[in-house]
Design a protein around this motif. Sequence first.
Motif, PDB file in Angstrom:
ATOM      1  N   MET A  55      -9.810   4.592  12.629  1.00 45.44           N
ATOM      2  CA  MET A  55      -9.320   3.872  11.529  1.00 45.44           C
ATOM      3  C   MET A  55      -8.080   2.685  12.004  1.00 45.44           C
ATOM      4  N   SER A  56      -8.074   1.686  10.981  1.00 45.66           N
ATOM      5  CA  SER A  56      -7.245   0.399  11.419  1.00 45.66           C
ATOM      6  C   SER A  56      -6.608  -0.120  10.092  1.00 45.66           C
ATOM      7  N   THR A  57      -6.209  -1.322  10.351  1.00 44.81           N
ATOM      8  CA  THR A  57      -5.590  -1.957   8.947  1.00 44.81           C
ATOM      9  C   THR A  57      -5.922  -3.429   9.000  1.00 44.81           C
ATOM     10  N   VAL A  58      -6.087  -4.110   7.747  1.00 48.85           N
ATOM     11  CA  VAL A  58      -6.323  -5.352   7.707  1.00 48.85           C
ATOM     12  C   VAL A  58      -5.284  -5.806   6.671  1.00 48.85           C
ATOM     13  N   ARG A  59      -4.910  -7.151   6.972  1.00 51.48           N
ATOM     14  CA  ARG A  59      -3.606  -7.837   6.225  1.00 51.48           C
ATOM     15  C   ARG A  59      -4.557  -8.913   5.357  1.00 51.48           C
ATOM     16  N   VAL A  60      -4.417  -8.601   4.036  1.00 54.14           N
ATOM     17  CA  VAL A  60      -4.975  -9.564   3.130  1.00 54.14           C
ATOM     18  C   VAL A  60      -4.120  -9.560   1.713  1.00 54.14           C
ATOM     19  N   ASN A  61      -4.008 -10.728   0.930  1.00 54.45           N
ATOM     20  CA  ASN A  61      -3.100 -10.872  -0.081  1.00 54.45           C
ATOM     21  C   ASN A  61      -1.627 -10.375  -0.099  1.00 54.45           C
ATOM     22  N   GLY A  62      -1.274 -10.425   1.331  1.00 52.03           N
ATOM     23  CA  GLY A  62      -0.010 -10.224   1.486  1.00 52.03           C
ATOM     24  C   GLY A  62       0.316  -8.828   1.839  1.00 52.03           C
ATOM     25  N   VAL A  63      -0.604  -7.976   1.786  1.00 59.23           N
ATOM     26  CA  VAL A  63      -0.434  -6.503   1.662  1.00 59.23           C
ATOM     27  C   VAL A  63      -1.471  -6.147   3.001  1.00 59.23           C
ATOM     28  N   THR A  64      -0.966  -4.914   3.534  1.00 64.55           N
ATOM     29  CA  THR A  64      -1.653  -4.135   4.575  1.00 64.55           C
ATOM     30  C   THR A  64      -2.740  -3.054   3.946  1.00 64.55           C
ATOM     31  N   LEU A  65      -3.941  -2.949   4.176  1.00 67.56           N
ATOM     32  CA  LEU A  65      -4.887  -2.201   3.713  1.00 67.56           C
ATOM     33  C   LEU A  65      -5.435  -1.458   4.911  1.00 67.56           C
ATOM     34  N   GLY A  66      -5.582   0.042   4.830  1.00 60.52           N
ATOM     35  CA  GLY A  66      -5.930   0.871   5.744  1.00 60.52           C
ATOM     36  C   GLY A  66      -7.514   1.021   5.547  1.00 60.52           C
ATOM     37  N   ILE A  67      -8.297   0.911   6.611  1.00 59.40           N
ATOM     38  CA  ILE A  67      -9.696   1.149   6.490  1.00 59.40           C
ATOM     39  C   ILE A  67     -10.489   1.776   7.626  1.00 59.40           C
ATOM     40  N   GLU A  68     -11.548   2.327   7.293  1.00 60.02           N
ATOM     41  CA  GLU A  68     -12.338   3.050   8.247  1.00 60.02           C
ATOM     42  C   GLU A  68     -13.711   2.572   8.105  1.00 60.02           C
ATOM     43  N   SER A  69     -13.991   2.129   9.486  1.00 57.96           N
ATOM     44  CA  SER A  69     -15.296   1.441   9.399  1.00 57.96           C
ATOM     45  C   SER A  69     -16.542   2.338  10.281  1.00 57.96           C
ATOM     46  N   PHE A  70     -17.773   2.367   9.603  1.00 55.41           N
ATOM     47  CA  PHE A  70     -18.876   3.143  10.200  1.00 55.41           C
ATOM     48  C   PHE A  70     -19.959   2.111  10.359  1.00 55.41           C
ATOM     49  N   GLY A  71     -20.748   2.411  11.273  1.00 53.25           N
ATOM     50  CA  GLY A  71     -21.816   1.503  11.629  1.00 53.25           C
ATOM     51  C   GLY A  71     -21.485   0.211  12.292  1.00 53.25           C
ATOM     52  N   ARG A  72     -22.428  -0.608  12.685  1.00 52.79           N
ATOM     53  CA  ARG A  72     -22.488  -1.827  13.410  1.00 52.79           C
ATOM     54  C   ARG A  72     -21.657  -2.969  12.551  1.00 52.79           C
TER      55      ARG A  72
END
Length: 280
Positions: free
Chosen positions: A1-18
């Motif tokens: 799991m990681s985070t991405v900063r967009v629109n002034g907020v941090t969103l927690g994400i989890e990625s599957f696949g290439r």
Amino acid sequence: MSTVRVNGVTLGIESFGRDDAPLVLLVGGTTMLSWPDALCEHLATGGRRAVRYDLRDSGESTTTDPEAPAYTLRDLAADAAALAGALGGGPAHLAGIGVGGMVAQVAALDHPGAFSALTLVGTRAVAPGPPDDDLPDHDRTVMRRLFARPMPDWANREAVAEFAADGAEILGDDPVAARAIAARVWDRTPGTAPPIQMANQMGTVFSRLDCAPRWREHLPGLKVPTLVVHGRRNRFFPVGNGEAIAREIPGARLLVLEGAATAIPRAAVREVTETMLTVG
């Protein structure tokens, strides 16, 4: 799991696949764990990059005050579009479940260039609260049973998990799966303060969001391939809500899961995934 900063907020994400595979962006309802692990894995096996994420005030995403959110449903829709852009790879297939399905509908309407396809699971075309007269409302008996229960001790992981299992049984979902997911959600929640735990476990922040203006009347203008998935036994958002969405979005395909309620049961994961892969 990681985070991405967009629109002034941090969103927690989890990625599957290439990372270079076509993107399927899965809007949590409200946490990313609303989407089964197996579904994300099947999408990856099918040649997609599946990214599930937490809405604001849940999981690894920015948490401020779930009792008084300083954002609207349209801000959450803008988050989805910005996240799709940040992850790259062109327009994304956007999928939303439950209240995340409301976010997905608005995102597809407000940011049409960001999305190539749409999947809406167990949701409806109007904001939380009383539905339109032609849409079936929550089952009253189920709602009475859900809200007659005393709140758990939010600082007690096992009590919260048992509360979720009991709610799943009332709704017609799998209590064993619900207990396990609630324990994982508890582990990922930033603190045990009741408003924060409730926002993560029950999605209560949505009852406080500004969801105006209405978007249902604009659904006929959607021009992306759309899949509507709904459980026949869903008594929170009865199946007539999914049927209405499928009628109003041109060319939408309706997949009714005969044995399902509000969640996607493990037995239906492959069917849902394979159908999603045919949409986009």
